[in-house]
Design a protein around this motif. Structure first.
Motif, PDB file in Angstrom:
ATOM      1  N   PHE A  94       0.838  -1.195   0.000  1.00 37.85           N
ATOM      2  CA  PHE A  94       0.000   0.000   0.000  1.00 37.85           C
ATOM      3  C   PHE A  94       0.874   1.245   0.000  1.00 37.85           C
ATOM      4  CE2 PHE A  94      -3.474   2.699   0.522  1.00 37.85           C
ATOM      5  CZ  PHE A  94      -3.236   3.585   1.548  1.00 37.85           C
ATOM      6  N   VAL A  95       0.596   2.145  -0.939  1.00 40.22           N
ATOM      7  CA  VAL A  95       1.279   3.430  -1.016  1.00 40.22           C
ATOM      8  C   VAL A  95       0.263   4.496  -0.611  1.00 40.22           C
ATOM      9  CG1 VAL A  95       2.520   5.036  -2.509  1.00 40.22           C
ATOM     10  CG2 VAL A  95       2.716   2.578  -2.895  1.00 40.22           C
ATOM     11  N   PRO A  96       0.448   5.155   0.548  1.00 41.48           N
ATOM     12  CA  PRO A  96      -0.574   6.080   1.039  1.00 41.48           C
ATOM     13  C   PRO A  96      -0.630   7.399   0.295  1.00 41.48           C
ATOM     14  CG  PRO A  96       1.293   6.062   2.523  1.00 41.48           C
ATOM     15  CD  PRO A  96       1.547   4.988   1.504  1.00 41.48           C
ATOM     16  N   GLY A  97       0.310   7.650  -0.611  1.00 42.02           N
ATOM     17  CA  GLY A  97       0.326   8.928  -1.310  1.00 42.02           C
ATOM     18  C   GLY A  97      -0.765   9.043  -2.356  1.00 42.02           C
ATOM     19  N   PRO A  98      -0.964  10.248  -2.892  1.00 44.33           N
ATOM     20  CA  PRO A  98      -1.980  10.469  -3.929  1.00 44.33           C
ATOM     21  C   PRO A  98      -1.495   9.963  -5.280  1.00 44.33           C
ATOM     22  CG  PRO A  98      -0.737  12.470  -3.551  1.00 44.33           C
ATOM     23  CD  PRO A  98      -0.223  11.471  -2.541  1.00 44.33           C
ATOM     24  N   SER A  99      -2.415   9.837  -6.210  1.00 41.42           N
ATOM     25  CA  SER A  99      -2.023   9.532  -7.575  1.00 41.42           C
ATOM     26  C   SER A  99      -1.476  10.804  -8.224  1.00 41.42           C
ATOM     27  CB  SER A  99      -3.220   9.018  -8.372  1.00 41.42           C
ATOM     28  OG  SER A  99      -4.163  10.065  -8.577  1.00 41.42           O
ATOM     29  N   LEU A 100      -0.774  10.626  -9.322  1.00 41.79           N
ATOM     30  CA  LEU A 100      -0.273  11.789 -10.062  1.00 41.79           C
ATOM     31  C   LEU A 100      -1.436  12.674 -10.496  1.00 41.79           C
ATOM     32  CD1 LEU A 100       2.016  13.344 -11.464  1.00 41.79           C
ATOM     33  CD2 LEU A 100       1.722  11.808 -13.430  1.00 41.79           C
ATOM     34  N   ALA A 101      -2.543  12.055 -10.893  1.00 36.98           N
ATOM     35  CA  ALA A 101      -3.711  12.833 -11.306  1.00 36.98           C
ATOM     36  C   ALA A 101      -4.224  13.707 -10.159  1.00 36.98           C
ATOM     37  CB  ALA A 101      -4.816  11.899 -11.797  1.00 36.98           C
ATOM     38  N   GLU A 102      -4.301  13.139  -8.952  1.00 38.67           N
ATOM     39  CA  GLU A 102      -4.760  13.904  -7.796  1.00 38.67           C
ATOM     40  C   GLU A 102      -3.795  15.033  -7.463  1.00 38.67           C
ATOM     41  OE1 GLU A 102      -5.267  10.031  -5.481  1.00 38.67           O
ATOM     42  OE2 GLU A 102      -6.621  11.407  -4.436  1.00 38.67           O
ATOM     43  N   VAL A 139      -0.888   2.881 -18.933  1.00 38.30           N
ATOM     44  CA  VAL A 139      -0.066   3.870 -18.237  1.00 38.30           C
ATOM     45  C   VAL A 139      -0.795   5.204 -18.292  1.00 38.30           C
ATOM     46  CG1 VAL A 139       2.163   5.066 -18.196  1.00 38.30           C
ATOM     47  CG2 VAL A 139       2.041   2.638 -18.849  1.00 38.30           C
ATOM     48  N   LYS A 140      -1.156   5.720 -17.134  1.00 38.92           N
ATOM     49  CA  LYS A 140      -1.900   6.975 -17.054  1.00 38.92           C
ATOM     50  C   LYS A 140      -1.673   7.597 -15.670  1.00 38.92           C
ATOM     51  CE  LYS A 140      -6.147   4.634 -15.518  1.00 38.92           C
ATOM     52  NZ  LYS A 140      -7.577   4.380 -15.820  1.00 38.92           N
ATOM     53  N   PRO A 141      -1.990   8.868 -15.487  1.00 41.79           N
ATOM     54  CA  PRO A 141      -1.744   9.530 -14.189  1.00 41.79           C
ATOM     55  C   PRO A 141      -2.451   8.848 -13.024  1.00 41.79           C
ATOM     56  CG  PRO A 141      -2.112  11.168 -15.877  1.00 41.79           C
ATOM     57  CD  PRO A 141      -2.413   9.849 -16.515  1.00 41.79           C
ATOM     58  N   GLY A 142      -3.602   8.272 -13.247  1.00 46.65           N
ATOM     59  CA  GLY A 142      -4.310   7.600 -12.166  1.00 46.65           C
ATOM     60  C   GLY A 142      -3.662   6.308 -11.736  1.00 46.65           C
ATOM     61  N   ASN A 143      -2.771   5.759 -12.552  1.00 48.36           N
ATOM     62  CA  ASN A 143      -2.083   4.511 -12.228  1.00 48.36           C
ATOM     63  C   ASN A 143      -0.648   4.743 -11.772  1.00 48.36           C
ATOM     64  OD1 ASN A 143      -4.162   2.721 -12.574  1.00 48.36           O
ATOM     65  ND2 ASN A 143      -3.659   2.228 -14.706  1.00 48.36           N
ATOM     66  N   VAL A 144      -0.355   5.966 -11.360  1.00 48.32           N
ATOM     67  CA  VAL A 144       0.948   6.301 -10.785  1.00 48.32           C
ATOM     68  C   VAL A 144       0.706   6.932  -9.424  1.00 48.32           C
ATOM     69  CG1 VAL A 144       3.025   7.709 -10.985  1.00 48.32           C
ATOM     70  CG2 VAL A 144       2.076   6.590 -13.015  1.00 48.32           C
ATOM     71  N   LEU A 145       1.182   6.273  -8.372  1.00 47.92           N
ATOM     72  CA  LEU A 145       1.065   6.805  -7.020  1.00 47.92           C
ATOM     73  C   LEU A 145       2.374   7.475  -6.629  1.00 47.92           C
ATOM     74  CD1 LEU A 145      -0.792   3.880  -5.209  1.00 47.92           C
ATOM     75  CD2 LEU A 145      -1.758   5.902  -6.316  1.00 47.92           C
ATOM     76  N   LEU A 146       2.265   8.570  -5.885  1.00 43.42           N
ATOM     77  CA  LEU A 146       3.446   9.343  -5.506  1.00 43.42           C
ATOM     78  C   LEU A 146       3.823   9.068  -4.060  1.00 43.42           C
ATOM     79  CD1 LEU A 146       2.641  12.790  -7.161  1.00 43.42           C
ATOM     80  CD2 LEU A 146       3.900  10.856  -8.112  1.00 43.42           C
TER      81      LEU A 146
END
Length: 717
Positions: A94-102, A139-146
């Motif tokens: 689990f990565v608690p950070g936001p997505s790139l889109a957020e 591959v999209k901003p919603g599928n990348v967590l920061l």
């Protein structure tokens, strides 16, 4: 963000206690789950109506296989899965950070340096995907967590090998319009080049805040992707050329993911420290704190229906039945049949217990030796800790065998894994093969403990570690593993409380990845806890390969924090301590306990004075372990080292359970006695909750004074 569990949600899935909902779609639900070892996971559960479809189940099975084949620090790892369960599930870290889109929506586009760093890390993730023979396809901003130390590529739900036959119809477009390669928009097969095109779209979005082919109706998006040039207005010149190559209409003209990594290397920082703007760092910290502050878990309807007989019994089957019974779509009739089968076995009474002993070991219990094993690093990098633990266990066994009224004589078997993971697995297989072995204590370190899990679990051997605090031990869902030490995520709460009590108004936290998983878990959770207690935090993350920490420490202290926390290695901690001393830093200084080695004191010299440590091991001079220390000194001619008393405690707990069993227990019965009982040790109370987490989270406070770690007592929570 998380949402509350619904009354219809399961309480547990695959060894995970479900805490909240992370999201839901038409085909499944993603939950926030916690393993028995405390590790948080994102648990994707497929809805029953889709699980019954062979084609959909095949797709999910492919998703699991695809995710397992990707090995990259920038892709979330799989921590467990069962695609063949009644309710198929997949768990990832689990990565608690936001997505790139957020993040872009909330904080605006990233600076060009951050985008270049983002591009390099995601290019490396895709390189791993493609090296595994896979295509991600979404591959999209919603599928990348920061996260503070870099992005994580997630969701391999539609990834597949290039040679596989698609389960979708030939005219179905798979992917996300706006981030979809033109050849895919035209219905041609997905290739690695399509992932690179999508990454180019993603980096353009991260730079400008808008997709390069605009927004709107799907048909219009697909048309513009195939026929129009991308809108790169606002993209810096330093990024324009590599992005234009990624977004070429001809797949052959695009760079590979590895070539894109190399193209972005120029002028890109070599580490991830400071790659995100402060607004995004705060968003990550706030999100992490929100997860940490989840409300108490309410029982769901499927929790309330638990039968009395569902606790783990002699053969461990009842617990597995109970776990399945709470899965979505579970059919009550099947549950009753399985419970009836377990009840029929238990009704055999002593005969069932005898059968259990024969099933595990192949011989009647009367003629058996009573063997306790110790697996430790006795000659490798952690040999001081391993030797102290081996001696602590040996002392406990010798004291027991010296009793005149002992019901049996205990034999001790010692195995040195040298701190090497491959050898640890080999050693574990050797110990577990001994049919007389009842339990094993070990190993010393995180890697060797994890490497030995499968061998002991396969033979139903109870395994207890007194020093390995890594939460990842829940990955293999071991049924016979007990972590008799507080996890790395325990001390950060006490660190935060100490900093608050000392009046720190702002705290810098330096997370050094050279310290491996322990450094990350302690540092990241400290950041979360500081947010919970209301202290502003300035977190920084440096990679293992970073050579010079002085400029970063100087920059952090220029912000005038009232406290400083370092988690990493002893040698690099010493360098940090010297820089702080040179800058006359007088704030509260805290060192993550894995770095609190004698080498830190030697390398830091006077700069080590005043540093605080919060650790799960007790000082051998403490009053509560004085009798043990005296006996240890008498037996071995020297004072015990750190971790010896904890190993002594764990050994005496195992001996106490063997004694109260009134006859030689099976391995499974012994594990049940250990997991469900309460033992008052010298260091702490050893008891385990329903998730097999240690309840006795005693942590001890030290302060460096006079060139040594001076014991300050048990830390107050």
């Amino acid at each position: 963000m998380t949402g509350d569990l619904l009354p219809s949600d399961p309480a547990r899935i695959g060894g995970h206690r479900l805490l909240a909902r992370l999201g839901a779609g038409g085909m499944g639900v993603v939950y926030l789950g916690r393993t028995a070892s405390g590790q948080l996971a994102a648990v994707k559960v497929i809805l029953p109506e889709y699980a019954d479809q062979p084609a959909f189940r095949a797709r999910f099975r492919r998703e699991v296989a695809a995710a397992r084949r990707v090995a990259s620090p920038w892709a979330v790892p799989v921590t467990g899965a069962d695609p063949d369960a009644a309710a198929p599930w997949l768990a990832t870290s689990f990565v608690p950070g936001p997505s790139l889109a957020e993040a872009v929506a909330a904080c605006g586009p990233l600076p060009s340096g951050g985008v270049r760093a983002l591009g390099r890390m995601l290019a490396r993730a895709l390189t791993s995907v493609h090296d595994a023979g896979l295509v991600h396809r979404d591959v999209k901003p919603g599928n990348v967590l920061l996260a503070l130390d870099g992005p994580r590529l997630i969701d391999f739900g539609i990834a597949r090998a290039a040679e596989e036959t698609a389960l979708t119809s030939t005219d179905m477009v798979v992917g996300t319009p706006g981030f979809l390669a033109p050849e895919q928009a035209q219905g041609r097969p997905a290739t690695p080049a399509g992932d690179v095109f999508a990454l180019g779209c993603l980096l353009s979005y991260a730079t400008t805040g808008r997709p390069p082919f605009g927004t709107g109706a799907v048909d219009a998006l697909l048309y513009r992707t195939v026929h129009d040039e991308p809108d790169l207005a606002g993209v810096p010149d330093s990024l324009r050329e590599p992005l234009e190559r990624c977004l070429a209409k001809d797949p052959a003209a695009r760079p590979t993911a590895r070539e894109l990594d190399e193209a972005l290397a120029e002028d890109t920082p070599h580490d991830t420290a400071g790659w995100l703007p402060s607004e995004v760092v705060r968003l990550i910290a706030d999100r992490s704190a929100a997860v940490l502050a989840l409300p108490a878990i309410e029982a769901t309807a499927l929790d309330a229906g638990k039968d009395e007989g569902e606790d783990e019994g002699e053969d461990g089957r009842a617990a597995e039945v109970a776990e399945d019974a709470r899965a979505p779509g579970y059919r009550g009739g099947r549950r009753r049949v399985l419970l009836l089968g377990g009840a029929a076995l238990l009704a055999a009474g002593g005969g069932a217990a005898l059968w259990e002993n024969r099933r595990e070991d192949g011989a009647a219990p009367a003629a058996r030796r009573w063997v306790l094993g110790v697996q430790a690093d006795l000659t490798g990098p952690q040999k001081a800790v391993g030797r102290a633990q081996e001696r602590g266990v040996r002392l406990a066994v010798e004291q027991f065998n010296a009793r005149g009224n002992r019901p049996f004589t205990l034999t001790l078997t010692i195995a040195d894994d040298r701190g090497d993971q491959a050898r640890a697995a080999e050693v574990a297989r050797g110990l577990a093969a001994d049919r007389d072995l009842l339990a094993v204590i070990g190993s010393t370190g995180d890697g060797t403990t994890g490497a030995s899990l499968d061998a002991y679990s396969a033979q139903l051997v109870p395994q207890l570690t007194a020093s390995s605090a890594q939460s990842v031990h829940g990955v293999s869902r071991p049924r016979h593993f007990l972590q008799a030490v507080p996890g790395y995520m325990t001390s950060p709460a006490l660190i935060a409380l100490h900093l608050r009590s000392e009046g720190a108004k702002r705290v810098g936290v330096l997370i050094d990845r050279a310290g491996s998983i322990a450094s990350w878990q302690i540092g990241h959770t400290t950041v979360q806890n500081l947010g919970v207690v209301g202290i502003p935090v300035e977190p920084r993350v440096v990679p293992r390969l970073a050579e010079h920490l002085a400029p970063l420490v100087t920059d952090m202290t220029a912000r005038e924090p009232g406290g400083f926390v370092y988690t990493g290695t002893p040698e690099r901690a010493a360098a940090v301590a010297r820089v702080l001393a040179e800058r006359d830093f007088t704030g509260v200084r805290v060192l993550g306990y894995p770095a609190a080695e004698p080498s830190f004191l030697a390398a830091a010299g006077p700069a080590a004075e005043g540093w605080h440590v919060f650790a799960p091991y007790i000082d051998p001079s403490a009053t509560r372990v004085r009798a043990f220390a005296t006996a240890y000194r008498r037996r071995y001619g020297s004072a015990p080292g750190y971790w010896a008393a904890e190993a002594y405690d764990v050994a005496r707990m195992v001996i106490a359970r063997l004694t109260e069993a009134a006859g030689r227990p099976s391995r499974t019965r012994l594990y049940g006695l250990l997991a469900k009982g309460t033992y008052q040790g010298l260091v702490r109370t050893y008891a385990f909750d329903e998730d097999r987490l240690l309840k006795g989270d005693a942590v001890f406070h030290y302060e460096v004074r006079g060139g040594r770690y001076a014991y300050a007592g048990e830390a107050a929570g």
